[in-house]
Motif scaffolding. Sequence first.
Motif, PDB file in Angstrom:
ATOM      1  N   ARG A   1       0.843  -1.202   0.000  1.00 40.67           N
ATOM      2  CA  ARG A   1       0.000   0.000   0.000  1.00 40.67           C
ATOM      3  C   ARG A   1       0.872   1.243   0.000  1.00 40.67           C
ATOM      4  NH1 ARG A   1      -4.083  -0.197   4.850  1.00 40.67           N
ATOM      5  NH2 ARG A   1      -4.682   1.776   3.881  1.00 40.67           N
TER       6      ARG A   1
ATOM      7  N   ALA B   1      -4.263   6.873  -4.440  1.00 39.97           N
ATOM      8  CA  ALA B   1      -5.193   5.802  -4.781  1.00 39.97           C
ATOM      9  C   ALA B   1      -4.595   4.431  -4.475  1.00 39.97           C
ATOM     10  CB  ALA B   1      -5.561   5.903  -6.259  1.00 39.97           C
ATOM     11  N   ASP B   2      -5.471   3.490  -4.213  1.00 39.78           N
ATOM     12  CA  ASP B   2      -5.070   2.100  -3.968  1.00 39.78           C
ATOM     13  C   ASP B   2      -6.045   1.216  -4.741  1.00 39.78           C
ATOM     14  OD1 ASP B   2      -4.183  -0.307  -3.070  1.00 39.78           O
ATOM     15  OD2 ASP B   2      -4.592   0.056  -0.949  1.00 39.78           O
ATOM     16  N   PRO B   3      -5.846   1.079  -6.059  1.00 44.09           N
ATOM     17  CA  PRO B   3      -6.837   0.365  -6.880  1.00 44.09           C
ATOM     18  C   PRO B   3      -6.977  -1.104  -6.527  1.00 44.09           C
ATOM     19  CG  PRO B   3      -4.862   0.906  -8.154  1.00 44.09           C
ATOM     20  CD  PRO B   3      -4.753   1.643  -6.860  1.00 44.09           C
TER      21      PRO B   3
ATOM     22  N   SER C   1      -6.809  -2.556  -3.427  1.00 44.41           N
ATOM     23  CA  SER C   1      -7.715  -2.624  -2.284  1.00 44.41           C
ATOM     24  C   SER C   1      -9.118  -2.185  -2.671  1.00 44.41           C
ATOM     25  CB  SER C   1      -7.181  -1.747  -1.146  1.00 44.41           C
ATOM     26  OG  SER C   1      -8.049  -1.784  -0.033  1.00 44.41           O
ATOM     27  N   ALA C   2      -9.223  -1.153  -3.514  1.00 48.27           N
ATOM     28  CA  ALA C   2     -10.537  -0.670  -3.943  1.00 48.27           C
ATOM     29  C   ALA C   2     -11.307  -1.765  -4.670  1.00 48.27           C
ATOM     30  CB  ALA C   2     -10.361   0.548  -4.853  1.00 48.27           C
ATOM     31  N   GLY C   3     -10.643  -2.451  -5.586  1.00 52.82           N
ATOM     32  CA  GLY C   3     -11.305  -3.522  -6.332  1.00 52.82           C
ATOM     33  C   GLY C   3     -11.763  -4.653  -5.428  1.00 52.82           C
TER      34      GLY C   3
ATOM     35  N   LEU D   1     -14.828  -3.529  -3.355  1.00 54.65           N
ATOM     36  CA  LEU D   1     -16.058  -3.434  -4.137  1.00 54.65           C
ATOM     37  C   LEU D   1     -16.618  -4.816  -4.465  1.00 54.65           C
ATOM     38  CD1 LEU D   1     -15.099  -0.482  -6.512  1.00 54.65           C
ATOM     39  CD2 LEU D   1     -16.733  -0.428  -4.616  1.00 54.65           C
TER      40      LEU D   1
ATOM     41  N   GLY E   1     -14.209   1.414  -0.740  1.00 48.36           N
ATOM     42  CA  GLY E   1     -13.602   1.029  -2.006  1.00 48.36           C
ATOM     43  C   GLY E   1     -13.569   2.169  -3.004  1.00 48.36           C
ATOM     44  N   VAL E   2     -14.680   2.878  -3.127  1.00 49.44           N
ATOM     45  CA  VAL E   2     -14.720   4.032  -4.033  1.00 49.44           C
ATOM     46  C   VAL E   2     -13.734   5.107  -3.593  1.00 49.44           C
ATOM     47  CG1 VAL E   2     -16.175   5.931  -4.844  1.00 49.44           C
ATOM     48  CG2 VAL E   2     -17.093   3.606  -4.755  1.00 49.44           C
TER      49      VAL E   2
ATOM     50  N   ARG F   1     -10.911   4.725  -2.363  1.00 48.63           N
ATOM     51  CA  ARG F   1      -9.524   4.342  -2.668  1.00 48.63           C
ATOM     52  C   ARG F   1      -9.212   4.361  -4.147  1.00 48.63           C
ATOM     53  NH1 ARG F   1      -7.520  -0.061   1.708  1.00 48.63           N
ATOM     54  NH2 ARG F   1      -8.557   0.795   3.522  1.00 48.63           N
ATOM     55  N   LEU F   2     -10.187   4.660  -4.968  1.00 47.58           N
ATOM     56  CA  LEU F   2      -9.948   4.717  -6.422  1.00 47.58           C
ATOM     57  C   LEU F   2      -9.175   5.972  -6.803  1.00 47.58           C
ATOM     58  CD1 LEU F   2     -13.383   3.444  -7.761  1.00 47.58           C
ATOM     59  CD2 LEU F   2     -11.190   2.232  -7.783  1.00 47.58           C
TER      60      LEU F   2
END
Length: 216
Positions: A67, A72-74, A76-78, A81, A212-213, A215-216
Amino acid sequence: MTSPPLDVVPLALGAAVSPMLLVGQMRTLTAPGSGLRQSWAYVAGNAVVVAGWALVGLGSGGSLPARSAAGADPVSAGLRLVLAAVLLAIGARALQREGGAASPAPGGHSLARSFGLGIALMAGNLTSLVLYLPALQDLARSGLAAGPLVALVLLVSLVTLAPSLLPPVLLGLTGAWGRSRLEQLCHWTLAHQGRINGGLCFLFAAYLGWSGVARL
């Protein structure tokens, strides 16, 4: 981005709010001829499954990119979600099964049966799994030193085990009065288990979706 300890607190609390585990423990405690020894065997069964989840969470998290301290952290975000969608599906199914099958009562009062019941109910507790895994993955990717990492993993695991840990502790402190209150709570929880599970799933699905959103 918030620090890892703050990130995992809501997930750990969500993993701990499990009517199924609580009912299983209360039925173990309040069944005629049962008692604290069987209750702690049930806790041990829960703990075995959580230990397995911890290995999976740390292993899968360790294979993901670390991390970043900010931004952004895509990855973790994915994950969040996807798990939010899983929780929504679990919640909808729980509401459809309102008034359906309750968690099984111990088939006897041996320590082995109570231990097996603990394993079975925790292994089938998808709500806790969906919230526990991202917490462990976040910790594995946080870059924390070994000491703080182990301490936080133990803390998250103990919070997850709270539905089975707290009843025997309270019963040991309150005696017969506590047993009667546990029986009342068990009956009420059984009567509303579907709505409780569904509401909690929707609540924490909203949290996972929002985080999640973010972290995008």
